[in-house]
Design an enzyme around this catalytic site. Structure first.
Site, PDB file in Angstrom:
ATOM      1  N   GLU A 438       0.845  -1.193   0.000  1.00  8.69           N
ATOM      2  CA  GLU A 438       0.000   0.000   0.000  1.00  8.69           C
ATOM      3  C   GLU A 438       0.883   1.247   0.000  1.00  8.69           C
ATOM      4  OE1 GLU A 438      -2.218   0.121   3.622  1.00  8.69           O
ATOM      5  OE2 GLU A 438      -2.972   2.144   3.288  1.00  8.69           O
ATOM      6  N   ASP A 518      -4.320  -0.693   9.937  1.00  9.48           N
ATOM      7  CA  ASP A 518      -5.411   0.164  10.411  1.00  9.48           C
ATOM      8  C   ASP A 518      -6.639  -0.055   9.522  1.00  9.48           C
ATOM      9  OD1 ASP A 518      -4.881   1.408   8.049  1.00  9.48           O
ATOM     10  OD2 ASP A 518      -4.165   3.286   8.929  1.00  9.48           O
TER      11      ASP A 518
END
Ligand code: 0RA
Length: 655
Positions: A438, A518
């Site tokens: 990411e 997260d």
């Protein structure tokens, strides 16, 4: 129930020729359990329950049983109770022992008795309850039959005493309790979710049978154990409605058909919805055949031919400037096919592909006949379906154009690989890994931290497209998705089959999704997984897809550094550090993203094969997985929220 600790005494067991054979049989199972139940992981463990359950389901299919209860006990043993005929207890002529003992101790003995009944159930491996017995530290069977209650117990498959009558009874049926042998299985803790999904599935596949699951280990404030009750009155049509729970249906009533062709019972339920995905679940003898096979081929052939001929006759296709193909008839289709085959041949990588050639024609014929009638009797639904097919064909046509455009203008380096990819030097796919990371910044860190020889890095920018909602041509238009396909070495589908995947060209056998720990990171991981599930399912089935798990905390004391992946570990490490009473010099860093780690830390904790904790992505229950993805990625918020709240404890996320 407590297992007797006393070992089996020679005098408790009659060592004649048959019993020695029996012992050899059971010993073979214990020596090579994977040959009988697939593996010794959690999968094999749950398979034990399915194996026992299948015998009860057989009774239900014969019409002798309508209630099956599964209980996970406090000591992690499992009990399966049915109200079937009860296993026969009379002396088995050839074996000279109680039939009950024979069924419980002789491999494949169950079937011998069942010749006249229609035994088609049976676990994936169909190995019988004696295998469960062989792999159980302790097993107790109680049989209620002809007003009497009988009992026998075993350790590792060996009877502890002869079958005995222990009382009288007014009910009928069989009760089996077993505790798996922890010297054989890697895990011996049963998972409620896995079992509940299977029971729900079985209830849809066997309408009218009530199945319950009770978990004595998990109790509410009043001390009541967790419990689910499954009973489907309508069977497959309810299954389809359950699967499509978060999709928008196109026709009023789910289409249902049942027929028997060449002695093969064929049952189908189907519905079209406004999505673009095909969701066909095919079962043989209650087993989900995820690799498909002759029954699925027959279904597809019958469906395509019947719908095509109806559409042509209706004149609705006259304005269409291009051909319709098989894919177009299945876009937005949800269906469950269930066939019963007396001697199924299972093939394929995971032995979940039906090979029996006679089944194809039977299903094709059954589907054609039934669907032809349906279309004639329900012209409004027929029109809706044909319109949906035309829409799918039009979209496919647009997708092809977009793909051609994409392929022409795609920016590839001189190796034919995406410029963003930092490839590894090793060429053997079995040794190669790729991290889908990411963000560019974490991608940069991963690139510095990696072992260049076998680890490749592909940074992904932001969120990838939600393929669950997008039209197919948008999917092939999407930059990130295109890059993933190219980096993996796979093609983007063909004109005939938009999902054709040349898996043998896959360049890495470990594809590792690495995102922040997260909520956003989990969302991105889910988007990538959704994409894999819909467009590269084979990769998941082959066990090539993994999720990296970066740590949550770095705990430092002086020069010593330790990492923690959860609260419990953090507390434990802090306790160790403060063991000498000196609390003050401890520094705890909470990692919010991959970007907060330097290259060395990322390697140490998340990328180094020696220390990292990868989670392999696995489809435990195919029908349930489809439903979960459509729900997670669909439009409805409440079911999604409920799912996330329920499952947050399993994910490594901190909301
Ligand atoms: C052999 C023969 C018959 C039933 C069964 C086995 C049987 C096995 C299990 C295992 C769990 N529940 C079960 N219920 C039945 C046929 C019995 C007859 O003909 O009466």
């Amino acid at each position: 129930m407590k297992a007797p600790s006393k070992p089996v005494q020679a005098d408790q067991f009659n060592y004649d020729a048959t019993s020695i054979q029996v012992l050899e049989g059971l010993e073979a199972v214990r020596k090579r359990p994977a040959m009988y139940i697939g593996d010794i992981s959690s999968k094999g463990l749950h398979h034990l329950v399915y194996e026992v359950l299948d015998n009860s389901i057989d009774e239900a299919m014969g019409g002798y049983c309508d209630q099956i209860d599964v209980i996970i006990n406090d000591d992690s043993s499992v009990t399966v109770i049915d109200n079937g005929r009860g296993i026969p207890v009379d002396i088995h002529e050839k074996e000279g022992r109680s039939a009950l003992e024979v069924v419980m101790t002789v491999l494949h003995a169950g079937g011998k008795f069942n010749k006249d009944t229609y035994k088609v159930s049976g676990g994936l491996h169909g190995v019988g309850v004696s295998c469960v017995n062989a792999l159980a530290e302790h097993l107790t069977v109680e049989v209620h039959r002809d007003g009497k209650l009988y009992k026998q117990e075993y350790e590792k498959g060996r009877p502890l005493y002869d079958v005995k009558q222990i009382g009288t009874t007014e009910i009928r049926g069989t009760k089996v309790t077993f505790i798996p042998d922890n010297t054989i299985f890697q895990v011996t803790v049963f998972n409620y979710e896995i079992l509940t999904n299977r029971l729900r599935e079985l209830s849809f596949l066997n309408k009218g049978v009530q199945l319950t699951l009770t978990d004595m280990r998990q109790r509410d404030d009043q001390g009541q154990p967790t419990k689910d009750v499954y009973l489907s009155e309508e069977g497959l049509s309810e299954f389809v409605e359950y699967l499509d729970n978060s999709r928008e249906k196109l026709i009023e009533k789910t289409i249902c058909m049942y027929s028997e062709k060449s002695g093969i019972p064929v049952e189908v339920a189907m519905q079209y919805n406004s999505s673009f995905t095909e969701n066909v679940q095919a079962y043989v003898n209650n087993i989900n055949t995820i690799e498909g096979g002759t029954h699925l081929a027959g279904f597809r052939r019958g469906l395509t031919r019947t719908l095509k001929s109806y559409a042509e006759k209706s004149g609705m296709l006259s304005k269409l400037k291009f051909e319709i193909n098989g894919d177009d008839f299945r876009e937005g289709l949800t269906a469950v096919i269930s066939v019963k085959v007396a001697e199924p041949q299972f093939e394929g990588q995971t032995k979940t592909k039906l090979g029996n050639s006679e089944v194809s024609g039977a299903v094709d014929q059954a589907v054609s006949e039934m669907l032809t009638n349906y279309l004639e009797e329900n012209p409004r639904d027929a029109k809706t379906i044909v319109n949906k097919v035309i829409l799918a064909a039009t979209a496919r046509h647009a997708a092809r154009k977009a793909r051609e455009l994409v392929q022409r203008k795609s920016v590839l380096s001189n190796t034919g690989l995406p410029g963003k990819l930092s490839d590894c030097s090793e060429k053997d796919p079995a040794k190669c890994e790729i991290f889908l990371v990411e963000g560019d910044s974490a991608g940069g860190t991963a690139k510095q931290g990696r072992e260049r020889k076998f680890q490749a890095i592909l940074p992904l920018r932001g969120k990838i497209l939600n393929v669950e909602k997008a039209m197919p041509h948008k999917i092939f238009d999407n930059e990130e998705i295109k890059t993933i396909f190219t980096a993996l070495g796979l093609s983007i589908g063909t004109e005939e089959d938009s999902k054709a995947l040349n898996i043998e060209r896959l360049r890495y056998h470990k594809v590792i999704i690495m995102t922040d720990a997260d909520v956003d990171g989990s969302h991105i991981a889910t988007l990538i997984l959704t994409f894999f599930f819909r467009y590269m399912k084979e990769m998941i089935e082959m066990g090539y897809v993994y999720i990296a798990t970066p740590p949550f905390y770095l705990i430092r004391k002086g020069k010593e550094e330790r990492y923690a992946w959860n609260e419990a570990e953090r507390k434990q490490i802090v306790a160790e550090f403060t063991g000498n009473g000196k609390e003050t010099g401890i520094h705890i860093q909470r990692y919010k993203g991959l970007g907060e780690m330097n290259a060395e830390q990322l390697w140490d904790t998340t990328m180094n094969p020696e220390f990292r904790k990868l989670r392999q992505v696995d489809i435990e229950n195919a029908a349930e997985a489809d439903r979960t993805f459509s729900m997670l990625m669909g439009d409805e918020v409440p079911p999604r929220r409920a799912f996330i709240e329920k499952n947050a404890k399993y994910a490594n996320i901190d909301a």
